[in-house]
Write an enzyme that holds these catalytic residues in place. Structure first.
Site, PDB file in Angstrom:
ATOM      1  N   SER A  74       0.804  -1.224   0.000  1.00 53.08           N
ATOM      2  CA  SER A  74       0.000   0.000   0.000  1.00 53.08           C
ATOM      3  C   SER A  74       0.835   1.272   0.000  1.00 53.08           C
ATOM      4  O   SER A  74       0.342   2.332  -0.388  1.00 53.08           O
ATOM      5  CB  SER A  74      -0.945   0.011   1.201  1.00 53.08           C
ATOM      6  N   LYS A 117       0.410   5.125   6.771  1.00 57.00           N
ATOM      7  CA  LYS A 117      -0.086   5.865   5.615  1.00 57.00           C
ATOM      8  C   LYS A 117       0.516   7.273   5.625  1.00 57.00           C
ATOM      9  O   LYS A 117       1.196   7.683   6.560  1.00 57.00           O
ATOM     10  CB  LYS A 117      -1.615   5.971   5.628  1.00 57.00           C
TER      11      LYS A 117
END
Length: 212
Positions: A74, A117
Site C-alpha cells: 500500500s 499511511k
C-alpha cells in the site's frame, strides 16, 4: 604469689577452638564466606547490566522508538512489502502532523491493527478528489504528489471529505492498491490514535534511507 595462666597463641588448635567459642569466625569459615561473596558479586556484575539493558530496551520500544514492518504494497514505492523501518513516538508530543508526513497509527475501524499511511488532510481541511487528483480547500491546483507509485486509476473520485478538528485524512502512496480513508467506515484518524512518525527504512540494507 598467684600463678598466672599463659595462653599459647602459637597453638593453632587451641586458637581455633577459642575463636569458635567466642563466636569469632575461623579462618576456614571466613575464607568460605569470602568465596561466596565473590561468587555473588560476579553473578550480580552480569545480572545488573543485563537488567538495565532490558529495562532500557523496553522503555525505548514503548516510549521512544517504533520498530515495524509493512506487510503489504500500500505504500509502494516509498516503503516496499517486508521493509523494516524506525519511527519516532515523540514526534507529535509537542507538535502536529504535517501534510505529507508518513505516520504510524491505529486503524480506526479496528484499533488492534496498526497502519502506516501518508497524511493528506489536516484538521479543518476540505479534501476534493476528482480524476485521480487531490484539491485542498478549493484550490484550483492539485496537490503535487511525486511519491505516487504510478498513475492513479482506481477509486479516483469524485469524493469530498471534510476533515474534523483533531483528525487527519490518510492515504497510501500506491493509490491503486491501498486500503485507505477512501474505503474506511471511520474515515478519519484522531491524533490520540497516532503512534508516531516513520523516519527511515533500515532493512533490507539495500532499501536503507530516509522516508519523505
Amino acid at each position: 604469689m598467684e600463678d598466672l595462666q599463659v595462653e599459647d597463641f602459637n597453638d593453632p588448635i587451641e586458637h581455633k577452638a577459642e575463636q569458635t567459642a567466642d563466636g569469632i569466625k575461623t579462618p576456614e569459615k571466613q575464607e568460605s564466606d569470602e568465596e561466596q561473596t565473590s561468587i555473588f558479586k560476579e553473578i550480580m556484575s552480569w545480572v545488573i547490566p543485563f537488567a538495565i539493558a532490558l529495562v532500557a530496551a523496553l522503555l525505548i520500544k514503548n516510549f521512544l522508538i517504533i520498530n515495524a514492518d509493512v506487510p503489504t504494497g500500500s505504500m509502494e514505492n516509498t516503503i516496499l512489502p517486508g521493509d523494516r523501518f524506525i519511527g519516532n513516538r515523540l514526534a507529535y508530543v509537542f507538535g502536529e502532523p504535517e501534510r505529507g508526513d508518513i505516520i504510524v497509527f491505529r486503524y480506526p475501524d479496528d484499533e488492534s491493527e496498526i497502519y502506516v499511511k501518508r497524511v493528506i488532510g489536516l484538521p479543518g481541511d476540505t479534501i476534493a478528489i476528482e480524476d485521480g487528483k487531490i484539491y485542498i480547500n478549493g484550490s484550483a491546483e492539485p496537490l503535487q504528489e511525486d511519491y505516487l507509485k504510478e498513475e492513479w486509476t482506481v477509486a479516483t473520485g469524485p469524493y469530498t471529505f471534510e476533515v474534523p478538528e483533531g483528525s487527519y485524512f490518510m492515504m497510501g502512496d500506491n493509490r491503486n492498491d491501498s486500503w485507505d480513508a477512501r474505503y474506511w467506515s471511520n474515515t478519519y484518524v484522531t491524533k490520540d490514535k497516532i503512534l508516531g512518525k516513520a523516519l527511515f527504512t533500515y532493512w533490507p540494507f539495500a532499501h536503507f534511507g530516509k522516508l519523505e
